[in-house]
Design an enzyme around this catalytic site. Sequence first.
Site, PDB file in Angstrom:
ATOM      1  N   GLU A   1       0.902  -1.159   0.000  1.00  0.00           N
ATOM      2  CA  GLU A   1       0.000   0.000   0.000  1.00  0.00           C
ATOM      3  C   GLU A   1       0.929   1.194   0.000  1.00  0.00           C
ATOM      4  O   GLU A   1       1.559   1.510   1.009  1.00  0.00           O
ATOM      5  CB  GLU A   1      -0.870  -0.084   1.258  1.00  0.00           C
TER       6      GLU A   1
ATOM      7  N   CYS B   1      -1.684   8.723   3.497  1.00  0.00           N
ATOM      8  CA  CYS B   1      -1.570   8.134   2.163  1.00  0.00           C
ATOM      9  C   CYS B   1      -2.824   8.418   1.342  1.00  0.00           C
ATOM     10  O   CYS B   1      -2.791   8.382   0.118  1.00  0.00           O
ATOM     11  CB  CYS B   1      -1.327   6.639   2.267  1.00  0.00           C
TER      12      CYS B   1
HETATM   13  P1  NDP Z   1       9.517   4.410   3.483  1.00  0.00           P
HETATM   14  O1  NDP Z   1       8.985   3.758   2.287  1.00  0.00           O
HETATM   15  O2  NDP Z   1      10.886   4.927   3.476  1.00  0.00           O
HETATM   16  O3  NDP Z   1       9.415   3.439   4.741  1.00  0.00           O
HETATM   17  C1  NDP Z   1       8.272   2.681   5.015  1.00  0.00           C
HETATM   18  C2  NDP Z   1       8.654   1.545   5.918  1.00  0.00           C
HETATM   19  O4  NDP Z   1       9.577   0.694   5.239  1.00  0.00           O
HETATM   20  C3  NDP Z   1       9.349   1.977   7.185  1.00  0.00           C
HETATM   21  O5  NDP Z   1       8.997   1.136   8.231  1.00  0.00           O
HETATM   22  C4  NDP Z   1      10.804   1.780   6.834  1.00  0.00           C
HETATM   23  O6  NDP Z   1      11.615   1.618   7.960  1.00  0.00           O
HETATM   24  C5  NDP Z   1      10.732   0.509   6.049  1.00  0.00           C
HETATM   25  N1  NDP Z   1      11.874   0.280   5.199  1.00  0.00           N
HETATM   26  C6  NDP Z   1      12.539   1.153   4.441  1.00  0.00           C
HETATM   27  N2  NDP Z   1      13.527   0.536   3.797  1.00  0.00           N
HETATM   28  C7  NDP Z   1      13.492  -0.765   4.163  1.00  0.00           C
HETATM   29  C8  NDP Z   1      14.275  -1.912   3.863  1.00  0.00           C
HETATM   30  N3  NDP Z   1      15.280  -1.853   3.023  1.00  0.00           N
HETATM   31  N4  NDP Z   1      13.937  -3.078   4.433  1.00  0.00           N
HETATM   32  C9  NDP Z   1      12.907  -3.168   5.290  1.00  0.00           C
HETATM   33  N5  NDP Z   1      12.154  -2.115   5.616  1.00  0.00           N
HETATM   34  C10 NDP Z   1      12.425  -0.935   5.065  1.00  0.00           C
HETATM   35  O7  NDP Z   1       8.491   5.498   3.870  1.00  0.00           O
HETATM   36  P2  NDP Z   1       8.605   6.580   4.998  1.00  0.00           P
HETATM   37  O8  NDP Z   1       7.782   6.120   6.135  1.00  0.00           O
HETATM   38  O9  NDP Z   1       9.986   7.000   5.307  1.00  0.00           O
HETATM   39  O10 NDP Z   1       7.929   7.748   4.228  1.00  0.00           O
HETATM   40  C11 NDP Z   1       8.530   8.231   3.055  1.00  0.00           C
HETATM   41  C12 NDP Z   1       7.482   8.627   2.065  1.00  0.00           C
HETATM   42  O11 NDP Z   1       6.614   7.535   1.788  1.00  0.00           O
HETATM   43  C13 NDP Z   1       6.561   9.704   2.547  1.00  0.00           C
HETATM   44  O12 NDP Z   1       7.135  10.957   2.441  1.00  0.00           O
HETATM   45  C14 NDP Z   1       5.416   9.502   1.633  1.00  0.00           C
HETATM   46  O13 NDP Z   1       5.669  10.040   0.393  1.00  0.00           O
HETATM   47  C15 NDP Z   1       5.342   7.989   1.508  1.00  0.00           C
HETATM   48  N6  NDP Z   1       4.407   7.395   2.446  1.00  0.00           N
HETATM   49  C16 NDP Z   1       3.345   6.713   2.016  1.00  0.00           C
HETATM   50  C17 NDP Z   1       2.470   6.158   2.903  1.00  0.00           C
HETATM   51  C18 NDP Z   1       1.338   5.329   2.506  1.00  0.00           C
HETATM   52  O14 NDP Z   1       0.554   4.959   3.379  1.00  0.00           O
HETATM   53  N7  NDP Z   1       1.130   4.948   1.319  1.00  0.00           N
HETATM   54  C19 NDP Z   1       2.580   6.348   4.300  1.00  0.00           C
HETATM   55  C20 NDP Z   1       3.762   7.031   4.695  1.00  0.00           C
HETATM   56  C21 NDP Z   1       4.627   7.506   3.783  1.00  0.00           C
HETATM   57  P3  NDP Z   1      12.577   2.802   8.451  1.00  0.00           P
HETATM   58  O15 NDP Z   1      11.676   3.897   8.900  1.00  0.00           O
HETATM   59  O16 NDP Z   1      13.344   2.191   9.551  1.00  0.00           O
HETATM   60  O17 NDP Z   1      13.408   3.190   7.278  1.00  0.00           O
END
Ligand code: NDP
Length: 686
Positions: free
Chosen positions: A257, A296
């Site tokens: 998602e 989101c």
């Molecule tokens: P990310 O995609 O960077 O992270 C989402 C999750 O994935 C976090 O728990 C993160 O952990 C984890 N993650 C990242 N890299 C890895 C990896 N290599 N292996 C395993 N887990 C990983 O999103 P963010 O939360 O940082 O938000 C960034 C952008 O994403 C926002 O600015 C927005 O544009 C979008 N977003 C979209 C959402 C949605 O619901 N569709 C919700 C929130 C954000 P960690 O934090 O430790 O890196």
Amino acid sequence: MNAPILQSYLAGQWFGSEPAQALLDASSGAVIAHTHAGQGDFEAALHHARTAGVRGLLALDFQQRAGALKALAKYLSEHKETLYEWSLYTGATRNDGWIDIEGGIGTLFAYASMAAQELPAGNVVHEGPVVPLGKQGHFAGSHILVPREGVAVHIDAFNFPVWGLLEKFAPSFLAGMPCIAKPATATSYLTWALVRLMLDSGLLPEGCLQLVVGSTGDLLDRLQGQDAVTFTGSAATAAKLRANPALLARGVPFNAEADSLNSAILAPDVEQGDAEFELFAREVVREMRVKAGQKCTAIRRILVPRRHLDALTANLGAKLGALRIGDPRLPEVQMGPLASKDQQRDVGEALARLRACCNTVFDGSVQTSWAGVGAEQGAFFAPTLLSCARPADVAAVHDVEVFGPVSTLMPYDDLDQALALAARGQGSLVATLATRDPQTAAFAVRRAAVHHGRILVLDEQAAKESTGHGSPLPALKHGGPGRAGGGEELGGMRAVKHYLQRAAVQGSPTMLAAVVGEYVRGARRIETEVHPFRRHFEELQVGESLLTHRRTVTEADIVNFGCLSGDHFYMHFDDIAARQSPFGQRIAHGYFVLSAAAGLFVSPAPGPVLANYGLDTLRFVKPVRIGDTIQARLTCKRKIDRRKTDAQGRGQGVVAWDVEVRNQEDELVASYDILTLVAKHDEGTS
Ligand code: NDP
């Protein structure tokens, strides 16, 4: 405040005592917690989940897990203030926190209740229908769903630290799958507080919930085919994790998602004086304000008929200008900061990209001073409204997601153009269509549904109770096609089924009945001297059956039933019309056949059957004519023990009975299930 070290909970133990990354209060910049240094043993964590976790969860059945989920929801409700305290650090106002915390707990309640209604006892879901595979009824097939006996890894975004985990946990827990939760680091302190509460509740079987604070290390590389990954976050991370070679090689399901550029369309039929115009404006501002636009599902693109562009811009600007922004601890504050300085930087960079191709028509930073705090320490961001004059020619406005209180107005000339612009998001979680015209709704929703996971049609009537554009609901699908990740979450029991394994089963009706745990027509029946309605819930066996005496239907039956019910339909009372009908003669009322069948199979004296509360799958298969003789067969089809008691504390269960009504030629004339409540023998001990 003494900033704690957030420990991971792996293989039944809290892990990590040295501090690593400092996590900051979004408003003041103060250090409020640290992640831990070092990495846990993920192989041990997976082993623990696959052994102790699976064992503990499957020692319960669907109904018992539903009960545990409800108890957990109650427990979290009683302890929610702890979560609200931590939630303030994320920049969430009380209102924002309500969406995250009570939205999450409400999702647990909703799933517990849906599961109690819709899932069986035991650990096998029969996904009918039974399909005959032979001509004589000796060979048939059907589908079952069973717990996968693997681990669900739930990876969550920073914006909903409570709801994000609970909306994934509820369906996987019900399905009997242990999980490892991986919250986004920036707000992991709130998920950590939640997981501590969940574990402290003592309501969860050992091994069914683990927590990773910080990096997942090689966790994903170690997953197997029975496991599953659910992900919420950016499209870029989704694309990277989805392509993990181990997940691909072993066919591990990956549900994503991801971010999307959701749109709201003010339909061409709406005029400025209409209620829908104002409702639309309020919806847009709400989506920019709530969680400071870090949702989101927030509205990123506002599609407006060109003739209303100026009026809507002025309306939105006035509303945005009146917003009180600042420290979420202050009761008057309506919008807090972004969750972190990193987000503030990302939002600023993304906004700069859009500003290069749009006009800024409202810039909150010009007039806003933050209530209660200095802007420098916190991750504040002013609401900003952009306008793109030629949205069809500017790719960036459909592609660059600004994950904050920013939205872009886009004028359009006709509905086709508006729908084409909405589709430029390449797949979105949700769209709102504000319209007064049902024809517009029918036309636009059909087209928009191709590109959206959910569509809110907003009009004056719906607005009285609308849950809003941005709120995913437990009973409805959440997730969108294409860029939105292509996944599906929530959606009632569909979400539970994502964590169950489906298998087709073929065999004799007797074998199928044993496998699916319910009576299948053609299976061996149990016939005794005792009427099945005289049996208490525990004694009654699936397959116990009664063949009734017969009854010949007379003209007097039809006349009496017509007079009693007031149903004088020509087919029962007008001989000439009935003769000209496909049946060629008068026939009995279907509901008479139903009533007569009840009269045939009922055991009238007081007994364990407490109530008849409905029927399912009713079909009047063939007409019953005057002079036909009918006979009913009643067979115990399914038993569901919801561990319910009545007001006096007496135990009871649900029994579904298969009913076949046949005529003198042994032809099926009516077929249905009746649903009853049946008392337990050992009253009060359930
Ligand atoms: P990310 O995609 O960077 O992270 C989402 C999750 O994935 C976090 O728990 C993160 O952990 C984890 N993650 C990242 N890299 C890895 C990896 N290599 N292996 C395993 N887990 C990983 O999103 P963010 O939360 O940082 O938000 C960034 C952008 O994403 C926002 O600015 C927005 O544009 C979008 N977003 C979209 C959402 C949605 O619901 N569709 C919700 C929130 C954000 P960690 O934090 O430790 O890196």
